[in-house]
Design an enzyme around this catalytic site. Structure first.
Site, PDB file in Angstrom:
ATOM      1  NE  ARG A  47      -2.718   0.355   3.407  1.00 18.01           N
ATOM      2  CZ  ARG A  47      -2.551   0.812   4.478  1.00 18.01           C
ATOM      3  NH1 ARG A  47      -1.878   2.006   4.616  1.00 18.01           N
ATOM      4  NH2 ARG A  47      -2.299   0.150   5.473  1.00 18.01           N
ATOM      5  CE1 TYR A  99     -15.274  12.333 -16.887  1.00 15.10           C
ATOM      6  CE2 TYR A  99     -14.075  12.169 -14.528  1.00 15.10           C
ATOM      7  CZ  TYR A  99     -15.128  11.624 -15.590  1.00 15.10           C
ATOM      8  OH  TYR A  99     -15.366  10.431 -15.512  1.00 15.10           O
ATOM      9  CG  ASP A 170      -7.663  16.256 -16.210  1.00 15.99           C
ATOM     10  OD1 ASP A 170      -6.902  15.599 -16.943  1.00 15.99           O
ATOM     11  OD2 ASP A 170      -8.917  15.939 -15.829  1.00 15.99           O
ATOM     12  CE  LYS A 195     -10.765   7.986 -19.087  1.00 11.60           C
ATOM     13  NZ  LYS A 195     -11.748   7.414 -18.959  1.00 11.60           N
TER      14      LYS A 195
HETATM   15  N1  PLP Z   1      -9.973  13.396 -16.209  1.00 14.47           N
HETATM   16  C1  PLP Z   1     -10.556  13.360 -17.344  1.00 14.47           C
HETATM   17  C2  PLP Z   1     -10.335  14.827 -18.461  1.00 14.47           C
HETATM   18  C3  PLP Z   1     -11.114  12.219 -17.717  1.00 14.47           C
HETATM   19  O1  PLP Z   1     -11.633  12.114 -18.870  1.00 14.47           O
HETATM   20  C4  PLP Z   1     -11.477  11.329 -16.804  1.00 14.47           C
HETATM   21  C5  PLP Z   1     -12.310  10.116 -17.274  1.00 14.47           C
HETATM   22  O2  PLP Z   1     -13.038  10.115 -18.107  1.00 14.47           O
HETATM   23  C6  PLP Z   1     -11.090  11.473 -15.518  1.00 14.47           C
HETATM   24  C7  PLP Z   1     -10.409  12.477 -15.330  1.00 14.47           C
HETATM   25  C8  PLP Z   1     -11.303  10.374 -14.517  1.00 14.47           C
HETATM   26  O3  PLP Z   1     -10.638   9.145 -14.724  1.00 14.47           O
HETATM   27  P1  PLP Z   1     -10.740   7.760 -14.437  1.00 14.47           P
HETATM   28  O4  PLP Z   1     -12.145   7.329 -15.031  1.00 14.47           O
HETATM   29  O5  PLP Z   1      -9.722   7.019 -14.520  1.00 14.47           O
HETATM   30  O6  PLP Z   1     -11.059   7.885 -12.759  1.00 14.47           O
END
Ligand code: PLP
Length: 373
Positions: A47, A99, A170, A195
């Site tokens: 962990r 998001y 992000d 992604k």
């Molecule tokens: N940030 C963006 C721009 C995203 O498109 C996503 C998911 O679609 C996330 C964060 C969240 O990621 P996760 O689905 O891996 O938790």
């Protein structure tokens, strides 16, 4: 080293005595002490840290030109770690089109703990005026999901520095192949490594990268190991494996996306294309000043109703109708219906995650679906 070399070598710490070329997956949750009580392997308990996670953190920190990274079990867990590390009562400025998963996290889970204002980040004066005494963090997402809005990273960071506010960007859509937010002034970068980094739609993950080792970063590290939303050794292995081809994949995604954006832009059934690589995009100049290419994500609206829009998605054959993005296979999604009742996304909008199939096949698929609309 250049990005292609970093991507291949910096996530591959192979010191096994059998001379394996690829770092093995260390499943052990616990690590043996030496006779003096120390931990000669550098790990205590999975962990807190694990060899595969360390390799993943190392390669992403290097790709983003940061000093350290912390890996999590999802992108949302990575975002949540920053929010958890803030003092209760802190104020966050977040993009109005953040998001939706992170937006809902702030609105539902952190309600009453953190104060949040969702602001139009393209307007620097509004951002400046939104900063309060308790503002601790500005969250940037550029290009944004799903409207591909572009935020001026340098502009936001210079305001934040003056006001002593942290900035986290992000960078999921752009990836470090096309955009380096730390070099543009951000303090942290966040990714949903689910992604493009994983790249094959088969592993969930998130990661934070820091520009400096600060007490706030130590707090994030504590959140990581004590809250324990960490990726498994197998997930780390899979993500490292995906990252090795990230630079080449990103160029392929961007090349296909450029051609598809031009095709859609000229199509009579299409109302508007949201792709920062197009000259017509409202923030194209800013995008071009901070990105070396424009990525594989785009959205478009059609002249038509929600039903007609969903019908086009259903008629696509090479694009798969599914959520998520960044994999080698092309995906299409009607975002408004996945985002729920408080969505800000137009109901006549489809989002494309342009994959690595041959571009002519993707364009032919879009042409046949649009022709029947
Ligand atoms: N940030 C963006 C721009 C995203 O498109 C996503 C998911 O679609 C996330 C964060 C969240 O990621 P996760 O689905 O891996 O938790």
């Amino acid at each position: 080293m250049r990005i292609e070399t970093i991507a291949i070598h910096e996530g591959n710490k192979s010191d096994s005595s059998d001379k394996a070329v690829i770092q093995p997956i260390t499943l052990s949750t616990t690590f043996e002490r030496g006779l003096d009580g120390s931990y000669p392997g550098g790990h205590v308990y999975t962990r807190a840290s694990n060899p595969n996670r360390s390799s993943l953190e190392n390669v992403v920190a290097k790709l983003e030109r940061g000093v350290e990274a912390a890996a999590f079990s999802s992108g949302n867990a990575a975002g949540s770690a920053i929010f958890q590390a803030l003092e209760p009562g802190s104020h966050i400025i977040a993009p109005e089109d953040m998001y939706h998963g992170l937006r809902n996290l702030l609105k539902e889970v952190y309600a009453g703990v953190l104060e949040v204002d969702f602001v139009d980040l393209s307007n620097l004066a509004t951002v400046h005026d939104s900063i309060k005494e308790n503002t601790k963090l500005i969250w940037i997402e550029t290009p944004s999901n799903p409207l591909l809005k572009v935020t001026d990273i340098r502009g936001i960071c210079s305001i934040a520095q003056e006001m002593k506010v942290l900035v986290c960007c992000d960078n999921t859509f752009a990836t470090p192949v096309f955009q380096l937010p730390l070099a543009l002034g951000a303090d942290f970068v966040m990714h949903s490594s689910t992604k493009y980094m994983g790249g094959h739609s088969d592993v969930l993950g998130g990661i934070l990268v820091t520009k400096e080792l600060t007490p706030f970063w130590s707090k994030i590290r504590s959140v990581q190991s004590l809250s324990g939303a960490v990726p498994s050794p197998f997930d780390c292995y899979m993500t490292v494996r995906g990252i090795k081809t990230l630079p080449y994949r990103m160029r392929g995604h961007a090349e296909n996306a450029r051609k598809i954006a031009s095709f859609l832009n000229a199509h009579p059934s299409v109302e508007k294309v949201y792709y920062p690589g197009l000259n017509e995009h409202e923030m194209h100049e800013i995008a071009a000043s901070q990105m070396s290419d424009f990525g594989g994500m785009m959205s478009f609206t059609i002249h038509g109703s929600e039903a007609q829009t969903r019908d086009i998605a259903a008629k696509l054959r090479v694009f798969t109708q599914a959520t998520s993005l960044g994999g080698v296979e092309s995906l299409v999604e009607h975002r408004a219906s996945v985002e729920g009742p408080d969505t800000r996304t137009p109901s006549n909008l489809l989002r494309l995650s342009v994959g690595l199939e041959h571009c002519d096949d993707l364009i032919a698929d879009l042409a046949q679906a649009l022709s029947k609309s």
